[in-house]
Structures are given as structure tokens and as C-alpha cells.
Write an enzyme that holds these catalytic residues in place. Structure first.
Site, PDB file in Angstrom:
ATOM      1  N   ASP A 288       0.965  -1.109  -0.097  1.00  0.00           N
ATOM      2  CA  ASP A 288      -0.002  -0.031  -0.079  1.00  0.00           C
ATOM      3  C   ASP A 288       0.833   1.206   0.076  1.00  0.00           C
ATOM      4  OD1 ASP A 288      -2.440   1.426   0.106  1.00  0.00           O
ATOM      5  OD2 ASP A 288      -2.375   1.475   2.307  1.00  0.00           O
ATOM      6  N   ASP A 290      -0.420   5.205   1.042  1.00  0.00           N
ATOM      7  CA  ASP A 290      -0.726   5.864   2.136  1.00  0.00           C
ATOM      8  C   ASP A 290      -0.347   5.127   3.538  1.00  0.00           C
ATOM      9  OD1 ASP A 290      -1.129   8.556   0.860  1.00  0.00           O
ATOM     10  OD2 ASP A 290      -2.782   7.463  -0.036  1.00  0.00           O
ATOM     11  N   ASP A 484      -1.218  -0.850   6.046  1.00  0.00           N
ATOM     12  CA  ASP A 484      -1.554  -0.305   7.281  1.00  0.00           C
ATOM     13  C   ASP A 484      -3.015  -0.516   8.009  1.00  0.00           C
ATOM     14  OD1 ASP A 484      -2.351   1.460   5.374  1.00  0.00           O
ATOM     15  OD2 ASP A 484      -2.694   3.097   7.204  1.00  0.00           O
TER      16      ASP A 484
END
Length: 534
Positions: A288, A290, A484
Site C-alpha cells: 500500500d 498511504d 497499514d
């Protein structure tokens, strides 16, 4: 209803028709096999599998079709005995074979048309074919979904109403579009794109009717003869081992054995799970963006070293984002300004995943789009027409300026028959001022107004991961996903069959991990902890 599609004594009737077939990997095989004899070729060694006759219904169908095509029991058994040299081994579930074919672990497996056609919507490498004898024509037979009423059962009148509904003209016309199957009623002809594709698939395939009375009487002896001919209960070969080594079989026909690590897993979230020791080395990486590589426009320490290590290693990798605002070219420029050199071809967005899905589903279609350049460019690139006049789809993506006028138009188009697609389900997105409403929140508003739930193409849909893996020629069993968020990144990685790493530099706190019914393979403080794993 045709005579073969209902019981002569009226005890059952087909409600959805379906046919026996095989699947193949369209990426590895430029064209489908055509004959049974072709499957004996060495290229299919350890790349072919069919479900077990007598255990799985579609596996029994393999035996029945072979008996028909080869002209009897013994010729069919002789062939299947020869085919065993390429067969990976027993399989109690046909449903597990199609994902293996899609990922390239297998080249060919058995299945059925309805199930496989529906699976092909999220498995882009899956193709359907029907084997024939050398010099003959391809054949199949019906495997209908049937229903009936139980004598003197409670609520029988409601059961009759349900059957009347399922066999009504409206429901029968929707069978292909909703379920990927065939109308049971011969006087109903669907005209949607799926019905046309299914008719084209069946073109030139002879539909035969086996002697079901003979099979009913003799099925047990046929299955026993198959076991003897193929030595089905002997130890299975290790896939990929061409020197004849064997391993003990963990499952006998009709039974299963649970396999455990033999050691308890400590609850501490940073402990690596025991099963990772059994996984193959990681050859490709998905991460990922961000919360993993950057946070509020600033690189996370270690991100530059991780990307450099990936590029130097030559291993396939992708940077993924559910944000559909930007094109890969835009994101490449943004990351480059932050010192992260990610090539354009190594960036995969929910907009690209959505476009790939729509191109597979309805090539050359039309859409009303709420979104920005990342989404509109992706749809233009696949040849879609963007319009508000009777579009095939309403496609909702991320934008900085959701307008009430656009949402109102979307509601009216969906109520008018357009299908509802969203790039991603994220309800909020990050900004320097705090969380912002995102696609998932606006989708909920439209769903409330229309009663229609969207199909989300982005994470956690494993479709985004599978199409991404296909884009870089990687396989899930040797790939890892870094994220995250437990509810999107980790879940998508798990459902796609990858190892998963959760970093604590984004939206998930350590104490939140145990709140989920699933776990990542490992939790680390940041991307810096994974540099040495590349």
C-alpha cells in the site's frame, strides 16, 4: 421444460440449467486444449487435476463423460489410467481448482459452466472448454440446479410460490446476468451480454444425455473400477517433482485430516506466525502507499531504502492505492518528488482495477462517472464511453468535490437500470486537517437512496490483488502484501492467498489487531523493518 430437465413423475424440475465442462489458464495457454488425448502431453505434467469421482459430483461427471466419449467403461478407464501420469492427485472440491488454474498453478482442471463463468468475473485467466475424442466433436451434458416440493411438508404453499417465481419469465430471463447460468425454460431467451457470451461458449458443443438409469445402478462399481485403474489411493506425487519421489497422502477418499503446527501461537501481535515457516520464499511484493510508504505527503523512514532494494533485486513489485483520483503517471511524479523512484508500470490503483473489471465484464461499454482524472483516464483507455444517457454503469470514485447534483443523477440512473460500481469501500481518507469523507461514505448515501448496493473493485476485494499480480506475472503463493489497515490491506492479501505484513505507521494501532477475526502473517513497526526481507 425439456423432458430431460424434469422428472417424469413430477418430483423435481430444473430451475437453472448448467453444463459439465473444463477450465484452462488463458495466460499460459494461448488457446484451449481440444481433445482428451492432448492432455496426455508432457506439458501438463503436474499441471492438471480433476476432482475425485465418488467424492465430488463434478469428479464423478469426469468419469461419466469419459465413458461416453470413449465409448464405454474400459476404454475410459484405460485413458484415465494413462492420464494419471499428469494428474496432481485427489481433490475433494471442484471449487478449489478454478483459483489454482487462474493463478497458473494448474493449466487444466474440471468444473461446470455456471460456476466457472461466474468465477471468471474475478479470475481473468480462467477459460472454459469441452474435451472431445481425437477427430470427434466436443460434448457435454446437463448438470441442472433442480428443486421440488416435499409431500405434506409445512409451508408447502409458500414453497410452491417460490418455485413459481423462480420459473417465471422475469426470473428466468435474469438467470444468465445474475448467476451466469442458463434458463431452464425453453420458451425464455435472455438477450443480455452474459447470455450472448454463454450461447457463444456452447456453440458447436453437442449436448448428450447419459444413461442415468445405468449410472444409478452401477455407479459404485464404476468408481471402484476407476480407483483400481488409477491407483487413486496410492501416495500422491509432489507437484513439480519429475523424478518420481512420493509423499504420504494426508487425505484418503472421502476423509480429511487436520494439520497443525503442534505449538501454540503466542498472542503478542509482533510475533511471526508459525505457518510462515511453511511458506515459499517471497519472490514478489505488493505494498500500500498511504500509511506504508508516505504519510500526509512525507516519506516514511525506510521507504526509500525498501523501494531501492526492490528495484536493485529485480523482483516484481507493485505500489497499490485505493485512491482513484490520480493516474499512475501523476503518482509516479508525486512519489519521485519525495525521493521514491517508483516506475509508472509498478503503480496499481483502484481505478485501474475497476477498469480491468469492467473491460472483462462488458467490453466497449458506457458509464456515468463521479470521479477525477485517475478514474476517467482508466476508463477512456479501455474504450469506455462516458455518458449520462442510459449508461451501462454508474461508477463512483474518489473526488475532492462530491456534488449533490452528480449524486442525484447517479441515483436516478441506477433506479433506471444502470449497474452500480465503486472503486473502493474506504469511508474516510487522510488529509492534513484530518479525515475526509471518501467513496464508501458517498456509496452508502446512494445505496440508501436506491436500495442498490455497489460492487467494490478495490481493496479488500481480492480482485484488485489478483489483477495486480497478473499485471506483473506473479503468483500469490510467492507474494506478500504490506499494508497499514487490517480491514482492507491485510484482508485483501489473506483472501488472495498471500503472506501479509501490517505496519504500525498508518491507521491501525497495535491493540486493534486482536479485534479482528483474522491475523496478518506478521506485524512490524514500519516498512524499514522489511528492507532486509527483500
Amino acid at each position: 421444460m425439456g423432458g430431460a430437465d424434469k422428472a417424469a413423475n413430477g418430483t423435481w424440475t430444473s430451475v437453472v440449467n448448467n453444463y459439465f465442462g473444463f477450465v484452462y489458464n488463458k495466460k499460459e495457454l494461448k488457446q484451449a486444449p481440444t481433445t482428451w488425448e492432448e492432455l496426455l502431453d508432457g506439458r501438463y505434467e503436474d499441471k492438471l487435476q480433476y476432482s475425485t469421482p465418488g467424492v465430488a459430483g463434478d469428479g464423478t461427471a469426469v468419469l461419466i463423460k469419459a465413458m461416453h466419449d470413449f465409448g464405454g467403461e474400459q476404454p475410459a478407464l484405460d485413458y484415465l489410467a494413462d492420464l494419471q501420469a499428469n494428474n496432481v492427485g485427489p481433490s475433494a472440491s471442484t471449487g478449489k481448482l478454478a483459483p489454482k488454474v487462474d493463478k497458473g498453478e494448474l493449466l487444466v482442471a474440471n468444473g461446470d459452466v455456471q460456476m466457472n463463468f461466474a468465477q471468471s468475473r474475478t479470475m481473468p485467466n480462467l477459460g472454459i472448454w469441452f474435451p472431445a475424442r481425437e477427430g470427434g466433436e466436443p460434448t457435454t451434458f446437463a448438470l441442472p440446479y433442480a428443486a421440488g416440493l416435499v409431500t405434506d411438508a409445512p409451508h408447502s404453499e409458500n414453497g410452491r410460490k417460490l418455485l413459481d417465481h423462480l420459473l417465471g419469465r422475469k426470473a428466468q430471463r435474469q438467470v444468465s446476468e445474475i448467476g451466469g447460468g442458463f434458463a431452464a425454460r425453453q420458451d425464455v431467451k435472455a438477450t443480455d451480454a452474459d447470455a450472448i457470451a454463454l450461447a457463444r461458449l456452447m456453440d458447436g458443443v453437442e449436448i448428450v444425455e447419459p444413461d442415468w438409469n445405468d449410472i444409478d445402478r452401477n455407479l459404485t462399481s464404476y468408481v471402484d473400477a476407476w480407483k483400481s485403474a488409477t491407483a487413486a489411493e496410492r501416495p500422491a506425487r509432489v507437484p513439480g517433482d519429475r523424478r518420481g519421489r512420493i509423499r504420504p497422502v494426508l487425505t484418503r477418499l472421502g476423509t480429511s485430516v487436520r494439520r497443525g503446527s503442534g505449538a501454540p501461537v503466542h498472542p503478542h501481535v509482533r510475533q511471526e506466525l508459525q505457518h510462515m515457516a511453511d511458506r515459499r520464499p517471497i519472490e514478489s511484493w505488493l505494498t500500500d502507499m498511504d500509511g506504508v510508504l508516505i504519510h500526509e505527503g512525507v516519506p516514511i523512514p525506510g521507504a526509500d531504502a525498501f523501494i531501492k532494494k526492490l528495484r536493485d533485486s529485480g523482483k516484481p513489485f507493485l505500489v497499490l492505492t485505493n485512491n482513484s483520483i490520480y493516474t499512475p503517471r501523476d503518482l509516479h511524479a508525486r512519489l519521485n518528488r519525495m525521493g521514491l523512484e517508483v516506475p509508472i508500470e509498478n503503480i496499481w490503483t483502484s481505478a485501474l482495477a475497476t477498469a480491468k473489471f469492467l473491460d472483462d465484464q462488458r467490453p466497449g461499454g458506457s458509464a456515468y462517472v463521479i470521479g477525477e482524472a485517475g478514474l476517467t483516464t482508466a476508463l477512456h483507455d479501455i474504450g469506455y464511453i462516458l455518458t449520462d444517457h442510459e449508461p451501462d454503469y454508474v461508477v463512483l470514485g474518489e473526488t475532492r468535490t462530491y456534488s449533490f447534483e452528480a449524486m442525484t443523477k447517479a441515483v436516478r440512473l441506477i433506479n433506471g437500470g444502470a449497474r452500480f460500481i465503486c472503486t473502493n469501500p474506504d469511508e474516510t481518507g487522510p488529509s492534513t486537517e484530518g479525515p475526509l469523507p471518501a467513496t464508501g461514505a458517498v456509496a452508502a448515501l446512494i445505496t440508501k437512496a436506491t436500495g442498490r448496493k455497489p460492487y467494490f473493485a478495490g481493496k479488500p476485494n481480492p480482485l484488485m490483488m489478483r489483477t495486480g499480480l497478473n499485471a506483473i506475472g506473479a503468483h500469490s503463493e510467492t507474494s506478500a502484501m504490506i499494508g497499514d489497515r487490517m480491514d482492507t490491506d491485510v484482508l485483501a492479501g489473506i483472501e488472495a492467498g498471500m503472506q501479509t505484513f501490517l505496519v504500525l505507521t498508518g491507521l491501525t494501532a497495535p491493540e486493534q489487531v486482536e479485534n479482528f477475526p483474522y491475523r496478518p502473517s506478521k506485524v512490524v513497526d514500519s516498512i524499514a523493518d522489511l528492507v532486509d526481507r527483500v
